[in-house]
Motif scaffolding. Structure first.
Motif, PDB file in Angstrom:
ATOM      1  N   PRO A  19      39.730  30.163  28.873  1.00 29.59           N
ATOM      2  CA  PRO A  19      38.871  29.029  29.237  1.00 29.59           C
ATOM      3  C   PRO A  19      39.512  28.171  30.330  1.00 29.59           C
ATOM      4  CG  PRO A  19      38.887  29.321  26.870  1.00 29.59           C
ATOM      5  CD  PRO A  19      39.932  30.252  27.418  1.00 29.59           C
ATOM      6  N   GLY A  20      38.721  27.865  31.343  1.00 31.31           N
ATOM      7  CA  GLY A  20      39.210  27.059  32.461  1.00 31.31           C
ATOM      8  C   GLY A  20      39.894  27.872  33.538  1.00 31.31           C
ATOM      9  N   GLY A  21      40.222  29.125  33.252  1.00 32.39           N
ATOM     10  CA  GLY A  21      40.867  29.979  34.236  1.00 32.39           C
ATOM     11  C   GLY A  21      39.848  30.623  35.145  1.00 32.39           C
ATOM     12  N   ARG A  22      40.289  31.018  36.306  1.00 30.92           N
ATOM     13  CA  ARG A  22      39.406  31.656  37.277  1.00 30.92           C
ATOM     14  C   ARG A  22      39.976  33.005  37.665  1.00 30.92           C
ATOM     15  NH1 ARG A  22      37.523  26.570  41.106  1.00 30.92           N
ATOM     16  NH2 ARG A  22      36.403  25.511  39.427  1.00 30.92           N
ATOM     17  N   ILE A  23      39.085  33.965  37.841  1.00 32.10           N
ATOM     18  CA  ILE A  23      39.507  35.302  38.210  1.00 32.10           C
ATOM     19  C   ILE A  23      38.610  35.820  39.328  1.00 32.10           C
ATOM     20  CG2 ILE A  23      38.124  36.338  36.353  1.00 32.10           C
ATOM     21  CD1 ILE A  23      40.380  38.459  36.102  1.00 32.10           C
ATOM     22  N   PRO A  24      39.226  36.262  40.435  1.00 31.69           N
ATOM     23  CA  PRO A  24      38.434  36.870  41.511  1.00 31.69           C
ATOM     24  C   PRO A  24      38.224  38.350  41.199  1.00 31.69           C
ATOM     25  CG  PRO A  24      40.721  36.620  42.215  1.00 31.69           C
ATOM     26  CD  PRO A  24      40.632  36.080  40.813  1.00 31.69           C
ATOM     27  N   LEU A  25      37.032  38.842  41.417  1.00 35.16           N
ATOM     28  CA  LEU A  25      36.704  40.242  41.147  1.00 35.16           C
ATOM     29  C   LEU A  25      35.979  40.833  42.345  1.00 35.16           C
ATOM     30  CD1 LEU A  25      35.249  39.720  37.559  1.00 35.16           C
ATOM     31  CD2 LEU A  25      37.503  40.672  38.109  1.00 35.16           C
ATOM     32  N   GLN A  26      36.233  42.121  42.596  1.00 35.10           N
ATOM     33  CA  GLN A  26      35.495  42.856  43.616  1.00 35.10           C
ATOM     34  C   GLN A  26      34.600  43.851  42.907  1.00 35.10           C
ATOM     35  OE1 GLN A  26      37.765  44.504  46.863  1.00 35.10           O
ATOM     36  NE2 GLN A  26      39.310  42.889  46.709  1.00 35.10           N
ATOM     37  N   ASP A  79      35.258  41.123  53.508  1.00 37.27           N
ATOM     38  CA  ASP A  79      35.472  41.838  54.767  1.00 37.27           C
ATOM     39  C   ASP A  79      35.457  43.356  54.582  1.00 37.27           C
ATOM     40  OD1 ASP A  79      35.692  39.414  56.066  1.00 37.27           O
ATOM     41  OD2 ASP A  79      37.884  39.372  55.981  1.00 37.27           O
ATOM     42  N   ASN A  80      35.848  43.817  53.378  1.00 38.19           N
ATOM     43  CA  ASN A  80      35.877  45.261  53.119  1.00 38.19           C
ATOM     44  C   ASN A  80      34.505  45.813  52.721  1.00 38.19           C
ATOM     45  OD1 ASN A  80      35.571  44.305  50.508  1.00 38.19           O
ATOM     46  ND2 ASN A  80      37.576  45.005  49.801  1.00 38.19           N
ATOM     47  N   GLY A  81      33.476  44.956  52.767  1.00 38.06           N
ATOM     48  CA  GLY A  81      32.119  45.391  52.459  1.00 38.06           C
ATOM     49  C   GLY A  81      31.743  45.278  50.991  1.00 38.06           C
TER      50      GLY A  81
END
Length: 195
Positions: A19-26, A79-81
């Protein structure tokens, strides 16, 4: 927070978010692109679970039954699409039942776990807040723009689980703890062992 989430998408990953954490995903697999579209259309999130065995891509993965319900807070074409999203943890959940849909997406029924106590950091564990401050200065972490209450045992412990170089089973054990002070004691022991 709702107590039960029926028919919620499950996203097994090789990392944890709290909770409260952020995660970037592709996202690039059709099942996850469809999941994203559904979540955006229905204004709901999904559950991130740590992989037990298998890989994030493909199929056949097994995963832990305690994870975090997350909501999408940002998305963009990379940028990688690929499509990039940032998800933010809302609350911890236990998966009561899960199944695999024909498109390969995991679904489940989840129950919200009780929110942890809001304890202050004991003086004996103040070093942990300093370690977290240093970790948050890393450019990649800084870009996530996480807000942290450095006096909160709960929040400091949650962020350290996400950011410290701990093995995956240890991160899962720490995520599953419901006592923030017990978690800080364990984190301090792990840091002492690293030195």
């Amino acid at each position: 927070m709702t107590d039960t989430l029926d028919s919620i998408p499950l996203f097994p990953l090789s990392s944890v978010v709290l909770p409260g954490g952020r995660i970037p995903l592709q996202l690039f697999e059709p099942r996850y692109l469809d999941m994203l579209a559904r979540c955006m259309r229905e204004d709901r999130g999904f559950v991130v679970l740590l992989l037990r065995e298998g890989r994030e891509t493909g199929g056949g993965a097994t995963f832990h039954d305690i994870g975090t319900y997350v909501r999408i807070i940002d998305f963009q074409q990379l940028d990688n699409g690929l499509l990039g999203i940032t998800a933010e943890g809302q609350w911890k959940v236990a998966i009561r039942r899960h199944w695999l849909a024909p498109d390969g997406l995991n679904w489940g029924e989840a129950e919200a776990l009780p929110f942890e106590a809001e304890d202050a950091i004991p003086a004996a564990r103040s070093e942990l807040a300093s370690v977290l401050r240093a970790l948050l200065k890393h450019p990649v972490v800084n870009n996530l723009a996480m807000k942290v209450d450095f006096s909160s045992a709960r929040e400091v412990g949650w962020r350290l689980i996400e950011l410290l170089p701990l093995d995956r089973p240890e991160k899962q054990r720490l995520l599953e703890l419901q006592d923030p002070l017990e978690r800080l004691d364990r984190l301090q022991a792990l840091l002492d062992a690293m030195e």
